[in-house]
Design an enzyme around this catalytic site. Structure first.
Site, PDB file in Angstrom:
ATOM      1  CD  GLN A  11     -61.232  11.232  60.889  1.00  0.00           C
ATOM      2  OE1 GLN A  11     -60.950  10.828  59.778  1.00  0.00           O
ATOM      3  NE2 GLN A  11     -60.493  10.924  61.941  1.00  0.00           N
ATOM      4  CG  ASP A  35     -58.217  29.318  69.110  1.00  0.00           C
ATOM      5  OD1 ASP A  35     -57.720  28.176  69.077  1.00  0.00           O
ATOM      6  OD2 ASP A  35     -57.691  30.308  68.555  1.00  0.00           O
ATOM      7  CG  ASP A 101     -52.318   4.489  69.787  1.00  0.00           C
ATOM      8  OD1 ASP A 101     -53.186   5.257  69.327  1.00  0.00           O
ATOM      9  OD2 ASP A 101     -51.315   4.146  69.144  1.00  0.00           O
ATOM     10  CE1 TYR A 124     -52.144  13.911  69.042  1.00  0.00           C
ATOM     11  CE2 TYR A 124     -51.303  11.665  68.975  1.00  0.00           C
ATOM     12  CZ  TYR A 124     -52.370  12.545  69.022  1.00  0.00           C
ATOM     13  OH  TYR A 124     -53.650  12.062  69.058  1.00  0.00           O
ATOM     14  CD1 TRP A 149     -53.404   3.181  65.224  1.00  0.00           C
ATOM     15  CD2 TRP A 149     -53.679   1.489  63.800  1.00  0.00           C
ATOM     16  NE1 TRP A 149     -52.227   2.473  65.201  1.00  0.00           N
ATOM     17  CE2 TRP A 149     -52.359   1.423  64.329  1.00  0.00           C
ATOM     18  CE3 TRP A 149     -54.082   0.519  62.876  1.00  0.00           C
ATOM     19  CZ2 TRP A 149     -51.448   0.431  63.967  1.00  0.00           C
ATOM     20  CZ3 TRP A 149     -53.171  -0.473  62.529  1.00  0.00           C
ATOM     21  CH2 TRP A 149     -51.863  -0.512  63.059  1.00  0.00           C
TER      22      TRP A 149
END
Length: 298
Positions: A11, A35, A101, A124, A149
């Protein structure tokens, strides 16, 4: 200027590629040829590419799966950015990296500043924080942009999930006790291009003076429930028909997931305004633009 752009199929990477492709020589290798899960291979490939600037939006983002794939998450999100940062620092090549965040524990209600103490709740988040620290530790010219987000009209994300579910179900139950700023990949890319553009060909001095960490999210705040409601109402106003009749707010405890999410994902935008003179659009303004883009494909 030759820019190495990782994750160009994602994105943020895709949005950056669209905005930068007419301004610079973009080298956008595929995941197979560059990679990040194989950090030992990267220095040689960086030597071959010889970039003047590295932009790294690529990441391991499967938040729940990371709980079971810790080693992979750390290779992609921590070790590989560290390798890139060490390579870049030795050559004074500036590095842009994207963080999250999720490095914070989500306590309280105050927006997190760049210098707030991190305390990730998930693998994560731990892996992303480790990447931030590795980059800072390399002591080269760098900018770490913390986002939250993130979504777009393309790809797999919350926006696309809500559109699909709203077309299938009469009721949606969406978490309402996690607060943050939905941020489009396009808004992130536009802001980053604005950060880079004044520096022209030599970004390194700017990063040495004003680099480090900067929060990069849309202005304002809402819950996931508020975001979902705005998506559905926005598309209905654009003529989309849905099956959904009500969107019910629920607590996080009613939607169990493997990795714990922060309840407070607010990020303070003061440094972005003061150091880079950038005012982000509100999340509602950015959503309107993205819904227009999405509607054009429906």
């Amino acid at each position: 200027m030759k820019i190495l752009l990782t994750g160009a199929g994602g994105q943020v990477g895709g949005a950056l590629r669209r905005l930068l492709q007419d301004r610079a020589n973009i080298v956008a290798p595929t995941r197979e040829t560059f990679d990040l899960s194989q950090p030992a291979s990267l220095a040689e490939k960086l030597d071959s590419i010889g970039p003047d600037l590295i932009i790294n939006p690529a990441a391991y983002t499967a938040v729940d799966r990371a709980e079971d794939e810790r080693e992979t998450a750390f290779r992609v999100n921590a070790e590989s950015p560290g390798v890139m940062a060490q390579w870049a620092a030795r050559r004074r090549v500036p590095l842009v990296h994207f963080s999250t965040d999720y490095v914070f524990d989500g306590s309280g209600e105050r927006p997190w500043r760049e210098d707030s103490a991190p305390r990730p709740l998930s693998v994560y988040g731990e892996s992303k924080l480790a990447g931030d620290l590795a980059i800072a530790g390399a002591d080269g010219p760098h900018l770490i942009a913390r986002t939250s987000w993130v979504y777009a009209a393309t790809g797999a994300n919350f926006l696309k999930t809500i559109v699909r579910l709203a077309g299938e179900r009469e009721e949606l139950r969406i978490v309402a006790d996690q607060i943050g700023a939905p941020t489009t990949a396009d808004a992130i890319a536009r802001a980053m291009v604005a950060v880079l553009q004044p520096a022209d060909e030599d970004v390194a001095p700017m990063f040495e003076k004003r680099g480090g960490v900067v929060n990069l999210v849309c202005a304002g705040e809402t819950s996931w429930h508020g975001f979902a409601s705005a998506i559905v109402s926005g598309l209905k106003a654009r003529g989309t028909q849905f099956a959904v009749k009500q969107i019910v707010p629920i607590a996080s405890s009613e939607f169990p997931v493997k990795a714990k999410r922060p309840s407070n994902s607010r990020l303070d935008l003061t440094r972005l305004r003061e150091q880079f003179d950038i005012a982000m659009p509100t999340w509602q303004q950015a959503l309107d633009r993205e819904l227009d883009a999405l509607k054009a494909t429906m």
